[in-house]
Design a protein around this motif. Structure first.
Motif, PDB file in Angstrom:
ATOM      1  N   ARG A   1       8.380   6.340  -7.773  1.00 22.26           N
ATOM      2  CA  ARG A   1       8.410   5.229  -8.737  1.00 22.26           C
ATOM      3  C   ARG A   1       9.422   4.182  -8.282  1.00 22.26           C
ATOM      4  N   LEU A   2       9.013   2.915  -8.233  1.00 16.77           N
ATOM      5  CA  LEU A   2       9.936   1.838  -7.895  1.00 16.77           C
ATOM      6  C   LEU A   2      10.886   1.612  -9.065  1.00 16.77           C
ATOM      7  N   GLY A  22      12.269   7.611  -2.138  1.00 17.30           N
ATOM      8  CA  GLY A  22      12.643   6.937  -0.899  1.00 17.30           C
ATOM      9  C   GLY A  22      12.913   5.475  -1.147  1.00 17.30           C
ATOM     10  N   ALA A  23      13.216   4.762  -0.086  1.00 21.61           N
ATOM     11  CA  ALA A  23      13.511   3.333  -0.184  1.00 21.61           C
ATOM     12  C   ALA A  23      12.906   2.620   1.012  1.00 21.61           C
ATOM     13  N   ILE A  24      12.582   1.342   0.813  1.00 18.25           N
ATOM     14  CA  ILE A  24      12.082   0.493   1.891  1.00 18.25           C
ATOM     15  C   ILE A  24      13.018  -0.701   2.013  1.00 18.25           C
ATOM     16  N   LYS A  64       0.821  -1.208   0.000  1.00 19.33           N
ATOM     17  CA  LYS A  64       0.000   0.000   0.000  1.00 19.33           C
ATOM     18  C   LYS A  64       0.861   1.267   0.000  1.00 19.33           C
ATOM     19  N   LEU A  65       1.971   1.240   0.735  1.00 18.69           N
ATOM     20  CA  LEU A  65       2.871   2.398   0.733  1.00 18.69           C
ATOM     21  C   LEU A  65       3.397   2.666  -0.672  1.00 18.69           C
ATOM     22  N   ILE A  66       3.733   1.598  -1.382  1.00 23.67           N
ATOM     23  CA  ILE A  66       4.215   1.761  -2.754  1.00 23.67           C
ATOM     24  C   ILE A  66       3.100   2.273  -3.648  1.00 23.67           C
TER      25      ILE A  66
END
Length: 392
Positions: free
Chosen positions: A173-174, A280-282, A164-166
């Motif tokens: 954009r991933l 950002g990054a996860i 959901k965060l993505i």
């Protein structure tokens, strides 16, 4: 919210609701272990004691002292030195293929399937080659058995929160997914086999199936040759290298990369999959709590990354974990086992099924195959189904 995210949340919620409940009928489970040859994985024997309505009817272990300890630990009376004899006499509905050494997995799984077992929970690595995986999956399809593989992080309730965060644009954009091994003395080929599969499973979860691979295997900084190939520890078969670099093109269009180095100095803190976006990054850390952290800011611009990391839990971003029992059920495999039981009853695939375990094996072997071809991109599935190092 994506349909996949909704379905995953719904599936997990249903599983959680069933955990404390009494099973509608008694289930018969058996355990296959092998003391001194992989033992019983990470609790793949005792997990059945934690599922309501399940009776552990027997355990098999070729080591006599280990067998007696297993009988005491499981509080049962029926023990066998030969797992084939146990399967034919007891005819359990469910089985744990528990040894960590994957050289035994195919024969154990095939024997279980051929003796009518309907649900198998198999320790990782699933097996040693794509050919072995093919045999297991073909037998399961023929006999109507369900196979789940112990990549337990796949069941973690925080993963749908990350979805959901993505979807909400939290990391923009991933762009890519990066994985890293544990970085201890096993770094390289052994780390790749023993631990890399957990990371590869997350690649599949967030980026889709791999379509091609490019990889390089190094020994002390030089490309591996035939003289560097060894029979690996823990029944892994042929392996090589103390440094590995690999990339996969995933069917979502995202590229995933993986590195593992022996004694890399990271203090075992780098073992993770990282989703890299424009904003950002996860980081998803294997088997740690909290499992994930958001790193806000453009990862390519140091000036924008002054914010602290933010934990992600099953309750959401920057929320305290409110379901510690649920998280414990991920770590001790009870959530996965309940899902396997439900998969048998509902005639569906487990959340982490045999195909996913097989794909982790294929991804590992694709690195070896690419190395044989001087780092060229090789398509998946692989044409050659053996361990490519046998042809180096």
């Amino acid at each position: 919210m994506k349909r996949r995210t909704f379905l995953t949340i719904a599936s997990l919620s249903l599983l959680v609701s069933k955990l404390p409940a009494k099973a509608s009928r008694s289930r018969r489970a058996a355990v296959i272990g092998h003391t001194g040859r992989g033992n019983y994985g990470h609790g793949l024997d005792v997990v059945w004691q934690k599922i309501p309505g399940v009776e552990i009817v027997g355990v098999a272990d070729a080591d006599s002292k280990g067998l007696q300890k297993a009988l005491d630990r499981l509080k049962i009376e029926r023990g066998f030195s030969d797992y084939r004899k146990m399967l034919s006499e007891l005819r359990p509905e469910f089985v744990s293929v528990a040894p960590r050494h994957p050289d035994q997995h195919m024969q154990m799984a095939l024997a279980a399937i051929e003796n009518g077992v309907k649900g198998l929970y198999v320790e990782k690595p699933f097996c040693r080659t794509p050919a072995e995986a093919d045999h297991i999956l073909n037998a399961a399809e023929k006999h109507g058995a369900k196979v789940a593989v112990a990549h337990r992080n796949r069941y973690h309730p925080t993963l749908p929160i990350i979805d959901k965060l993505i979807a909400d644009g939290e990391i923009g954009r991933l762009l890519e997914i990066r994985g890293h091994g544990l970085g201890d003395r096993r770094g390289g080929g052994e780390d790749l086999w023993v631990l890399g599969g957990h990371v590869f499973n997350l690649f599949q979860r967030f980026g889709g199936e791999p379509e091609s691979c490019s990889g390089t295997i190094l020994q002390n900084g030089k490309p591996v040759t035939r003289k560097d190939v060894v029979n690996g520890a823990e029944g892994l078969g042929l392996l090589a290298g103390n440094e590995i670099h690999a990339r996969w093109r995933l069917n979502s269009g995202v590229t995933a990369s993986y590195t593992t180095f022996a004694e890399d100095g990271s203090d075992k803190k780098g073992y993770a999959a990282r989703l890299i976006g424009t904003k950002g990054a996860i980081a998803i850390h294997i088997d740690r709590d909290p499992i994930a952290w958001l790193c806000p800011g453009n990862p390519f611009d140091p000036a924008s990354r002054s914010n602290d990391r933010i934990p992600i839990t099953s309750a959401g971003l920057s929320q305290t974990e409110i379901q510690p029992g649920l998280i414990a059920s991920v770590h001790d495999h009870t959530l996965a086992i309940q899902d396997l039981i439900d998969a048998v009853d509902d005639d569906r695939d487990p959340l982490c099924d045999g195909r996913q375990g097989a794909m982790a094996v294929e991804m590992t072997c694709s690195i070896f195959e690419s190395h044989l071809q001087n780092g060229a991109w090789v398509p998946l599935p692989l044409t050659e189904r053996d361990n490519p190092l046998s042809r180096l």
